[in-house]
Motif scaffolding. Structure first.
Motif, PDB file in Angstrom:
ATOM      1  N   GLY A 412      24.251  43.712  38.356  1.00 33.68           N
ATOM      2  CA  GLY A 412      23.595  44.865  38.945  1.00 33.68           C
ATOM      3  C   GLY A 412      23.642  44.934  40.452  1.00 33.68           C
ATOM      4  O   GLY A 412      22.883  45.685  41.067  1.00 33.68           O
ATOM      5  N   GLN A 413      24.520  44.158  41.091  1.00 32.90           N
ATOM      6  CA  GLN A 413      24.641  44.178  42.545  1.00 32.90           C
ATOM      7  C   GLN A 413      25.667  45.230  42.975  1.00 32.90           C
ATOM      8  O   GLN A 413      26.561  45.596  42.204  1.00 32.90           O
ATOM      9  CB  GLN A 413      25.092  42.808  43.057  1.00 32.90           C
ATOM     10  N   PRO A 414      25.594  45.694  44.223  1.00 32.14           N
ATOM     11  CA  PRO A 414      26.626  46.604  44.720  1.00 32.14           C
ATOM     12  C   PRO A 414      27.987  45.900  44.758  1.00 32.14           C
ATOM     13  O   PRO A 414      28.073  44.710  45.052  1.00 32.14           O
ATOM     14  CB  PRO A 414      26.146  46.936  46.143  1.00 32.14           C
ATOM     15  N   PHE A 415      29.033  46.635  44.451  1.00 31.23           N
ATOM     16  CA  PHE A 415      30.393  46.101  44.580  1.00 31.23           C
ATOM     17  C   PHE A 415      31.333  47.256  44.889  1.00 31.23           C
ATOM     18  O   PHE A 415      31.026  48.415  44.618  1.00 31.23           O
ATOM     19  CB  PHE A 415      30.816  45.347  43.321  1.00 31.23           C
ATOM     20  N   LYS A 416      32.479  46.931  45.443  1.00 31.36           N
ATOM     21  CA  LYS A 416      33.405  47.955  45.906  1.00 31.36           C
ATOM     22  C   LYS A 416      34.109  48.648  44.736  1.00 31.36           C
ATOM     23  O   LYS A 416      34.598  47.997  43.820  1.00 31.36           O
ATOM     24  CB  LYS A 416      34.459  47.341  46.835  1.00 31.36           C
ATOM     25  N   LYS A 417      34.146  49.964  44.796  1.00 29.33           N
ATOM     26  CA  LYS A 417      34.940  50.718  43.835  1.00 29.33           C
ATOM     27  C   LYS A 417      36.424  50.428  44.089  1.00 29.33           C
ATOM     28  O   LYS A 417      36.826  50.094  45.203  1.00 29.33           O
ATOM     29  CB  LYS A 417      34.660  52.215  43.961  1.00 29.33           C
ATOM     30  N   ASP A 418      37.222  50.597  43.058  1.00 31.84           N
ATOM     31  CA  ASP A 418      38.638  50.250  43.176  1.00 31.84           C
ATOM     32  C   ASP A 418      39.512  51.486  42.964  1.00 31.84           C
ATOM     33  O   ASP A 418      39.267  52.275  42.039  1.00 31.84           O
ATOM     34  CB  ASP A 418      38.994  49.178  42.136  1.00 31.84           C
ATOM     35  N   TYR A 419      40.510  51.635  43.817  1.00 32.80           N
ATOM     36  CA  TYR A 419      41.464  52.731  43.709  1.00 32.80           C
ATOM     37  C   TYR A 419      42.876  52.197  43.926  1.00 32.80           C
ATOM     38  O   TYR A 419      43.072  51.222  44.643  1.00 32.80           O
ATOM     39  CB  TYR A 419      41.180  53.818  44.754  1.00 32.80           C
ATOM     40  N   HIS A 420      43.850  52.910  43.335  1.00 31.44           N
ATOM     41  CA  HIS A 420      45.228  52.463  43.515  1.00 31.44           C
ATOM     42  C   HIS A 420      45.682  52.752  44.952  1.00 31.44           C
ATOM     43  O   HIS A 420      45.095  53.568  45.667  1.00 31.44           O
ATOM     44  CB  HIS A 420      46.156  53.162  42.522  1.00 31.44           C
ATOM     45  N   VAL A 421      46.731  52.045  45.358  1.00 33.04           N
ATOM     46  CA  VAL A 421      47.323  52.259  46.684  1.00 33.04           C
ATOM     47  C   VAL A 421      48.768  52.717  46.516  1.00 33.04           C
ATOM     48  O   VAL A 421      49.374  52.544  45.454  1.00 33.04           O
ATOM     49  CB  VAL A 421      47.269  50.972  47.543  1.00 33.04           C
ATOM     50  N   ASP A 422      49.316  53.306  47.563  1.00 33.59           N
ATOM     51  CA  ASP A 422      50.651  53.906  47.469  1.00 33.59           C
ATOM     52  C   ASP A 422      51.759  53.114  48.146  1.00 33.59           C
ATOM     53  O   ASP A 422      52.906  53.547  48.183  1.00 33.59           O
ATOM     54  CB  ASP A 422      50.625  55.316  48.073  1.00 33.59           C
ATOM     55  N   TYR A 423      51.463  51.935  48.734  1.00 40.99           N
ATOM     56  CA  TYR A 423      52.538  51.203  49.401  1.00 40.99           C
ATOM     57  C   TYR A 423      53.201  50.244  48.438  1.00 40.99           C
ATOM     58  O   TYR A 423      52.672  49.897  47.391  1.00 40.99           O
ATOM     59  CB  TYR A 423      52.041  50.453  50.637  1.00 40.99           C
TER      60      TYR A 423
END
Length: 423
Positions: A412-423
């Protein structure tokens, strides 16, 4: 089509990780975790050092004593015969062990317990390397026949590139000459049309660093094809087809970055191409950190899961290079990998009575070993220990314990959302 591939791959990895966490969460209700209570970074480091010493010492000390072939067992998958494996398994054990211990052995000598362990291993390994290329020694290793030596010479080359002052420069001139001859002898054979191209490429790159004439065709073919096989979002396919396994960590990212570093230093590659390879490895390392469950487990997926902690070589190399993404603290990588090591190794079920690794993932599981796997293959596990190349006063080891991403997410702690990258 490329974007669909990225999305489907990310979804699959996410589902695998969630499934892995759920299964072990249920088990945790019934069984006490083998992962100990929070310890300091220096205690973690002592544990890593003792464990790597335990794994590597049978290979290194037997090679130094010319008893590797005499004492190393040759366990093979059910239905396979030992005859072929005895031609290649000893170089597998040596090359892979060298690549894993190299950053640690590159640290300077000191009077600590750890310093004495490093010096002992390094001294023995230098003696063993000389034995390995001496045709009159009982442990003379086979570089000359079969295709498999292309692979394990490449891990030896990677070790020399990772620790030139510790493992290459102290060798006598005859041993250096013999090593060069053995590497050039590899050119009589080819391997698979996949990550094996990198093995041929880095072997030639190593020859270049020691003043030998390198084969530019092998170097350029490896460079071009691996880049063509990039799928996006930090993932390379292993050859023309995408495989969901750990070969991006076992081989592709770490070896490509080390390969490109040589080419950049020798002005055979522009620095922008090297930097892009590093950025892609950094992105892949985010996936590696996220798949470690709160309990220190990870999905046993794909080929070669018997390589155990080598699944985290790329994450460890990014940590060693001090290039972790901004949102990933070094201490959370340390804590996550320490939890994995405790889970996998503390019960002693991965070793035989003489301390050699056995076929399996977490215990004796010979049925899961691939047809190309034997005892020597298993020493890829040492590649998970690369951060030991960071000195004990580095923040990787000194920062307070920190929860890793999945542990934060499931608590239940904050954590970074994940997104794809384009490089």
């Amino acid at each position: 089509m490329a974007s669909i591939r990225k999305i489907s791959l990310g979804v699959l990895i996410g589902l695998l990780s969630i499934s892995n966490v759920a299964v072990y969460a249920q088990k945790e209700k019934k069984a006490k975790s083998v992962v100990p209570a929070t310890t300091t970074g220096l205690q973690n480091r002592e544990y890593w050092c003792d464990l790597l010493y335990k794994i590597a010492s049978p290979v290194i000390f037997n090679l130094a004593n010319s008893t590797l072939k005499q004492n190393m067992p040759v366990e093979v998958p059910p239905g396979q015969k030992q005859d072929f494996f005895k031609k290649v398994t000893y170089l597998e054990a040596v090359g892979r062990t060298m690549a894993g211990v190299a950053p640690w052995l590159a640290l300077p000598d000191d009077v600590t317990k750890e310093g004495k362990m490093r010096k002992e291993l390094r001294t023995a390994l230098l003696k063993g390397i000389a034995n390995a290329v001496d045709p009159n020694n009982p442990d003379y290793l086979n570089f000359r026949t079969e295709s498999q030596p292309i692979v394990d010479a490449a891990y030896m080359a990677q070790a020399f590139l990772r620790a030139p002052k510790a493992l290459w420069e102290p060798l006598d001139s005859l041993t250096k000459k013999r090593i060069a001859q053995e590497f050039k002898a590899l050119r009589t054979r080819t391997g698979a049309y996949n990550n094996w191209l990198l093995f041929a490429g880095i072997n030639e790159a190593f020859l270049m660093t020691i003043g030998e004439q390198a084969d530019p065709v092998r170097i350029e073919f490896a460079r071009r094809k691996i880049l063509e096989w990039y799928q996006g979002d930090g993932w390379y396919s292993d050859g023309p087809s995408l495989s969901i396994d750990y070969y991006n960590s076992y081989v592709i990212h770490p070896m490509l970055v080390d390969f490109f570093k040589v080419l950049t230093d020798k002005r055979r590659l522009n620095v922008e191409e090297y930097d892009k390879a590093v950025k892609r490895m950094v992105r892949y390392s985010e996936f590696s950190e996220r798949i470690i469950s709160p309990e220190g487990t990870y999905p046993p997926m794909g080929r070669s899961v018997t390589y155990r902690t080598a699944a985290f070589q790329a994450l460890g190399q990014v940590a060693l290079m001090e290039k972790l993404p901004e949102q990933i603290e070094p201490a959370q990588v340390r804590c996550a990998l320490t939890a994995v090591m405790h889970r996998m190794y503390d019960q002693g079920q991965n070793f035989d009575r003489n301390g050699w690794l056995i076929l399996g993932f977490c215990g004796s599981q010979p049925m899961i070993a691939d047809g190309y796997t034997s005892t020597g293959s298993l020493y890829m596990a040492t590649l998970g220990f690369l951060p030991l190349g960071l000195p004990a006063d580095n923040k990787f080891w000194t920062d307070p314990a920190t929860d890793w991403t999945s542990k934060k997410a499931w608590n239940g702690q904050p954590f970074k959302k994940d997104y794809h990258v384009d490089y």
